[in-house]
Design an enzyme around this catalytic site. Sequence first.
Site, PDB file in Angstrom:
ATOM      1  N   ASN A   1       0.846  -1.193   0.000  1.00 30.81           N
ATOM      2  CA  ASN A   1       0.000   0.000   0.000  1.00 30.81           C
ATOM      3  C   ASN A   1       0.876   1.236   0.000  1.00 30.81           C
ATOM      4  OD1 ASN A   1      -2.496   1.561   0.410  1.00 30.81           O
ATOM      5  ND2 ASN A   1      -1.708   1.936   2.479  1.00 30.81           N
TER       6      ASN A   1
ATOM      7  N   ASP B   1      -2.645   0.438   8.058  1.00 30.16           N
ATOM      8  CA  ASP B   1      -1.405   1.168   7.787  1.00 30.16           C
ATOM      9  C   ASP B   1      -0.289   0.771   8.750  1.00 30.16           C
ATOM     10  OD1 ASP B   1      -2.708   2.583   5.738  1.00 30.16           O
ATOM     11  OD2 ASP B   1      -3.412   4.112   7.138  1.00 30.16           O
TER      12      ASP B   1
ATOM     13  N   HIS C   1       0.944   5.100   1.284  1.00 27.81           N
ATOM     14  CA  HIS C   1       0.241   5.897   2.293  1.00 27.81           C
ATOM     15  C   HIS C   1       0.903   7.269   2.400  1.00 27.81           C
ATOM     16  CE1 HIS C   1      -2.189   6.711   5.814  1.00 27.81           C
ATOM     17  NE2 HIS C   1      -1.102   7.120   6.447  1.00 27.81           N
TER      18      HIS C   1
END
Length: 226
Positions: A113, A151, A115
């Site tokens: 991911n 996260d 972020h």
Amino acid sequence: MTSTNDPLRIAVLASGRGSNLKALIDARRDSKSRFEIVLVASDKAHAPALRSAEEAGVPTVALDPMGYPDRASFDADLFARIAEYTPDLVVLAGFMRILDPAALAPWIGRAINIHPSLLPKYRGLRTHERALANGDTTHGASVHFVTSELDGGPVIAQVEMPIGGDDTAAVIAARLLPYEHRLLVACVGLIAERRIALEGDVIRHDGRPLAAPLKLNSEGAFDIPA
């Protein structure tokens, strides 16, 4: 996973405009790239990211979360559709949903991911506003492996940029985007070269444990720790 001589097959998940996806599409046109985008999937049928994928000839899937009884059912179907394209890596590029742990479990170590903060700072949303509220003078973006912790997965690499005294959240967001694009493309490139892997909770870079996230420098290359 495919042979180390084959291009890395990636599926991209996006909910919005897809600027990070576009950066990957543009990078894929480089003859030196070692990855191919096999699918773009979204939870929003009208996401501009899907249009970018279609223009690039990449297959797309759009699923409506409202058509499922719960998040777990949606995520199970989403990842079943993804699996049909046999990707080596799933890239979350602005995918604005928390993933069900059971659906995610088989993909741990095969999903990353991007972020917009220097993790572990500012997990979740409104990262630019929170950086300003705390008086930070430096901000940035992180690419991390996806785990069931929001996260919170191991961080592969980061890029930093200064915050100006008159900056607003909107200004920061716009200025950070090119940094995000370079960081994501560089991280996918490392994974495509089979130089990054997750073993348990430990990231290995060229076979060695990574003690701290890699840093992307102003030249667009990683500062490799000795």
